[in-house]
Design an enzyme around this catalytic site. Structure first.
Site, PDB file in Angstrom:
ATOM      1  N   GLY A 172       0.993  -1.429  -0.068  1.00  0.00           N
ATOM      2  CA  GLY A 172      -0.085   0.144  -0.103  1.00  0.00           C
ATOM      3  C   GLY A 172       0.800   1.262   0.091  1.00  0.00           C
ATOM      4  N   ILE A 174       2.317   2.968   2.452  1.00  0.00           N
ATOM      5  CA  ILE A 174       3.678   2.873   3.342  1.00  0.00           C
ATOM      6  C   ILE A 174       4.700   1.765   2.601  1.00  0.00           C
ATOM      7  CG2 ILE A 174       4.554   2.229   5.509  1.00  0.00           C
ATOM      8  CD1 ILE A 174       1.949   3.108   6.689  1.00  0.00           C
ATOM      9  N   THR A 252       6.819  -2.174  11.599  1.00  0.00           N
ATOM     10  CA  THR A 252       6.444  -0.653  11.906  1.00  0.00           C
ATOM     11  C   THR A 252       4.930  -0.550  11.669  1.00  0.00           C
ATOM     12  OG1 THR A 252       6.714  -0.208   9.782  1.00  0.00           O
ATOM     13  CG2 THR A 252       8.560   0.521  11.266  1.00  0.00           C
ATOM     14  N   ARG A 254       1.620  -3.149  13.120  1.00  0.00           N
ATOM     15  CA  ARG A 254       1.089  -3.410  14.366  1.00  0.00           C
ATOM     16  C   ARG A 254       1.429  -4.565  14.979  1.00  0.00           C
ATOM     17  NH1 ARG A 254      -0.559   0.980  13.821  1.00  0.00           N
ATOM     18  NH2 ARG A 254      -2.571   1.888  13.805  1.00  0.00           N
ATOM     19  N   GLU A 283       0.651  -2.536  23.950  1.00  0.00           N
ATOM     20  CA  GLU A 283       1.188  -1.104  24.030  1.00  0.00           C
ATOM     21  C   GLU A 283       0.452  -0.348  25.279  1.00  0.00           C
ATOM     22  OE1 GLU A 283       1.482   0.750  20.187  1.00  0.00           O
ATOM     23  OE2 GLU A 283       2.709  -0.988  19.488  1.00  0.00           O
ATOM     24  N   HIS A 302       6.687   3.027  19.028  1.00  0.00           N
ATOM     25  CA  HIS A 302       5.468   3.138  18.101  1.00  0.00           C
ATOM     26  C   HIS A 302       5.835   4.696  17.441  1.00  0.00           C
ATOM     27  CE1 HIS A 302       1.382   1.987  17.032  1.00  0.00           C
ATOM     28  NE2 HIS A 302       1.785   2.704  15.996  1.00  0.00           N
ATOM     29  N   GLY A 304       6.674   5.319  14.334  1.00  0.00           N
ATOM     30  CA  GLY A 304       6.495   5.404  13.039  1.00  0.00           C
ATOM     31  C   GLY A 304       5.588   6.364  12.442  1.00  0.00           C
TER      32      GLY A 304
END
Length: 346
Positions: A172, A174, A252, A254, A283, A302, A304
């Site tokens: 996608g 990213i 980076t 989930r 998290e 986290h 990113g």
């Protein structure tokens, strides 16, 4: 909840809808996103507790904080069926990011609450973070920083990136941004994607392969897919066994894409040379996470997409979605539950 001119539940004009901004980096920051919301007729509010957005509050406390809001620029707080049931005024959940795994979308749809994301705001920032982790591992940055500071002049060889193979699980926005950077570094780039952009792949020299082929050939496997029922623990003992010996996992995306217990085992055995992790199963990750004790694991909290430019762009995009929806305009491509479009009324 606080407001520039008022306290929680006090001072909000009865005729003005409230937009609550929860991400920590945006608290009490007078950015263009605030102007967008104010010009759309919203009163701006913030949580009293700066860490509210981390999703650690009880359902009752979450409802208390969110209840006055007609729209939320949301971070990591949960929107479960129980919480949504306690928010009769809520019309829009605008996630500052592309993930929405903490939002119950079917329940939101049932309650005619639009859920939006910011698909064009942070993809380059996440790609940069993926490469920060790749470089940190390949060039042994963390260890060599420590050794140099303590007077140890290490001359050990590091890994080159050029000529290595980068495998992207997901192509996608990213994934495509990461692919471009990989090619610029002289890497061979593979991608496994259910619905690939073949024109992009051909233009940028990305080889489209099946998942198992990617695992077997890649020196670095970088994850760029969403977390859902189909991808939960996609990377487990069986998957790791198919990865090239000595390869490196980069995540980076989930945390719950990866079974951390199984990752720990293959890192200890040496089957994988290392891992670069920006996300975790739970998290915020606790200091007792056993992965943190391994020298071949590079971690970040986290980050990113958390650079200043990405954060500003996400806030602007989220605010724009709220403003447009409040005018009964539809921000095409940004609304997760697009089935609400036909009968949408703010």
């Amino acid at each position: 909840m606080t407001h520039p001119e008022s306290h929680f539940l006090h001072g909000f004009p009865a005729f003005m809808p409230v937009a609550l901004i929860t991400p920590e980096a945006l608290l009490h920051v007078r950015g263009p996103w605030v102007e967008i919301l104010e010009q759309a007729g919203f009163t701006i509010a913030y949580p009293e507790e700066p860490t509210f957005t981390r999703g650690l509050c009880s359902a009752a406390e979450t409802i208390r904080v969110l209840k006055p809001a007609s729209a939320v620029i949301a971070g990591g707080e949960y929107f479960t069926p129980e919480i949504l049931a306690g928010l009769p005024n809520l019309r829009v959940i605008a996630r500052a990011g592309v993930g929405y795994d903490r939002v119950d979308v079917p329940e939101s749809t049932k309650r005619k609450i639009a859920v939006t994301i910011t698909p064009t705001a942070n993809h380059e920032g996440v790609a940069e973070q993926a490469f920060a982790l790749i470089f940190a591992f390949a060039k042994n940055v963390v260890v060599n920083d420590h050794r140099t500071r303590t007077g140890q002049w290490s001359l050990g060889a590091t890994r080159p990136l050029r000529g290595n193979t980068l495998g992207l699980v997901g192509l996608g926005r990213i994934g495509r941004s990461t692919a471009i950077r990989g090619r610029a570094m002289g890497m061979h780039v593979l991608a496994a994607e259910t619905y690939p952009d073949r024109e992009f792949a051909q233009k940028h020299g990305v080889e489209l392969v099946d998942f198992d082929t990617l695992l077997a050939r890649s020196d670095y496997v970088s994850l760029h897919c969403p977390h859902n029922n189909e991808t939960h623990h996609l990377f487990n003992a069986k998957t790791f066994a198919k990865m090239k010996p000595g390869s490196v996992l980069i995540n980076t995306s989930r945390g719950k894409l990866v079974c951390e217990q199984d990752l720990l085992a293959v890192l200890k055995s040496g089957h994988l040379a290392g891992a670069g992790l920006d996300v975790f199963e739970h998290e915020p990750a606790g200091s007792d996470n056993p992965l943190f004790a391994l020298p071949n694991v590079i971690v970040s909290p986290h980050l990113g997409g958390a650079d200043k430019l990405s954060q500003d762009n996400m806030a602007i995009e989220a605010a724009t979605c709220i403003a447009r929806l409040s005018k009964n305009e539809w921000p095409a491509g940004a609304v997760v539950n697009d089935e609400l479009r036909a009968g949408w009324k703010f």
